[in-house]
Design an enzyme around this catalytic site. Structure first.
Site, PDB file in Angstrom:
ATOM      1  N   CYS A  48       0.788  -1.252   0.082  1.00 37.32           N
ATOM      2  CA  CYS A  48      -0.083  -0.039  -0.033  1.00 37.32           C
ATOM      3  C   CYS A  48       0.993   1.429   0.069  1.00 37.32           C
ATOM      4  O   CYS A  48       0.513   2.234  -0.777  1.00 37.32           O
ATOM      5  CB  CYS A  48      -0.936  -0.001   1.284  1.00 37.32           C
ATOM      6  SG  CYS A  48      -0.074   0.028   2.802  1.00 37.32           S
ATOM      7  N   HIS A 106      -2.065   1.661   7.195  1.00 39.01           N
ATOM      8  CA  HIS A 106      -2.235   1.373   5.940  1.00 39.01           C
ATOM      9  C   HIS A 106      -1.993   2.817   5.318  1.00 39.01           C
ATOM     10  O   HIS A 106      -2.561   3.862   5.839  1.00 39.01           O
ATOM     11  CB  HIS A 106      -3.729   0.855   5.863  1.00 39.01           C
ATOM     12  CG  HIS A 106      -4.153   0.890   4.262  1.00 39.01           C
ATOM     13  ND1 HIS A 106      -3.569   0.003   3.636  1.00 39.01           N
ATOM     14  CD2 HIS A 106      -4.870   1.656   3.487  1.00 39.01           C
ATOM     15  CE1 HIS A 106      -4.297   0.004   2.228  1.00 39.01           C
ATOM     16  NE2 HIS A 106      -5.072   1.146   2.370  1.00 39.01           N
TER      17      HIS A 106
END
Length: 377
Positions: free
Chosen positions: A67, A322
């Site tokens: 990510c 994230h």
């Protein structure tokens, strides 16, 4: 969260387990690619035959906790100034060199993103290329450090000197460091460059800096070096108090600001600072910094008018987090959220949600801010 860039302290990289959803998504994409083989010579021809199309909002599949990499790749490839340089690189001659060449693999990924009709493509070839240079998959990276690593790899592997110079001018910030003895007034000056402005979000007393403008003012504010921090003065022949300051000399076309939201506590525990910190869409450095904080002529300072281009945001904690990217298309002037393979159009109010909130543990918090110079009217 990994290593900090600029003056930020280093911390350990944090590893996370890969979710079954991510693995399944990557496997589906790999199966599709296996059904659509391309000859290497055809790929090379098509890269240089394609026109500069609109930067489409195309996602990137997560190929192993990628990510952070995906968010940074979107920021690079949605920047038409960067892709204009990337399109002019020298193609490595043999297949082995091509697989190890980061700029070339980015160029192939750009072609696939712009010419494909799928909602997302896989960056697995680029990820494998990066693994040769110790940028491994299945590791959670710090976005500021990975940005620096990617940029250095691109710079080292570009063969044309003029492209290296253009890339440097596109991203490099120039400052002048001043160190003045408070006893004899002798002063030393040193010019240096940096890829990001690493802005503290707390002052020396651990008080919250309330706006991005406050962070910039604090970063360029002179600091007194006394007590244990005194420096040796050759003219005085002993350690004396010094005044340390930094003056801004040059700002690039693409300006990257690193908000130092990850810090060490006394126990060496890495702590995330998620407090509210607004940042503007339009940023004028002449209105933020004083004359004493600048070392530039009027022509240079006249170009210090910026507008926000992208935000790399982090959600979660230092142990489990994230990344995603909010990017304003330079061709459509619309904001998009790039969350791995999922891409959607958003509003400025959605981007403002990354200002932060200390009570929202999993809330998205801006970590990298990328500003673009405004075009002269």
């Amino acid at each position: 969260m990994g290593q900090r860039s600029g003056r930020q302290e280093r911390s350990k990289k944090l590893e996370l387990a890969v979710s079954e959803t991510m693995k399944a998504e990557a496997e589906v994409q790999n199966n599709k690619e296996a059904e659509e083989p391309k000859a290497e010579d055809q790929r090379v021809t098509s890269v240089f035959g394609v026109a500069d199309l609109k930067n489409g909002a195309i996602g990137l599949y997560n190929v192993g906790q990628s990510c952070c990499l995906n968010s940074l790749l979107q920021v690079f490839l949605m920047n038409r100034y960067f892709t204009g340089i990337l399109r002019r690189i020298t193609v490595p001659q043999c297949a082995a060199q091509q697989r190890r060449n980061v700029p070339y693999q980015m160029l192939l990924l750009l072609e696939e993103m712009q010419c494909g009709k799928r909602k997302a493509v896989s960056p697995i070839d680029l990820a494998c290329c990066l693994s040769v240079y110790r940028v491994k998959m299945f590791v959670q990276y710090d976005a500021a450090q990975l940005f620096l690593t990617l940029w250095n790899l691109i710079m080292r592997q570009m063969k044309k000197a003029e492209l290296v110079a253009e890339l440097g001018n596109l991203y490099t910030i120039c400052v002048q460091e001043h160190l003045a003895c408070q006893k004899c007034s002798s002063e030393t000056k040193r010019n240096s460059s940096m890829l990001t402005l690493p802005l503290p979000v707390l002052d020396s007393s651990s008080h919250v800096l309330k706006t991005l403008e406050n962070c910039l003012q604090y970063f360029f504010h002179p600091e007194e070096l006394t007590g244990r921090n005194m420096c040796f003065c050759e003219q005085c022949g002993r350690k004396t108090p010094f005044l340390q300051s930094m003056k801004l000399v040059h700002l690039p076309q693409t300006l990257t600001i690193h908000l130092k939201r990850f810090c060490y506590e006394k126990s060496s525990y890495i702590h995330k600072l998620s407090h509210y910190l607004p940042f503007p869409q339009d940023l004028d450095f002449n209105a933020v910094l004083t004359e004493n904080q600048c070392q530039a002529d009027d022509k240079e300072k006249a170009a210090w008018q910026y507008e926000l281009f992208a935000v790399v945001a982090h959600s979660g904690s230092t142990s489990c987090g994230h990344y995603c990217a909010y990017i304003r298309s330079l061709t459509e002037c619309k904001w998009y959220c790039f969350n791995d393979s999922e891409v959607c159009q958003v509003s400025w109010d959605d981007v403002k949600c990354t200002y932060g909130h200390s009570n929202l543990h999993w809330g998205e918090t801006a970590y990298l801010l990328i500003y673009m110079k405004k075009r002269p009217q």
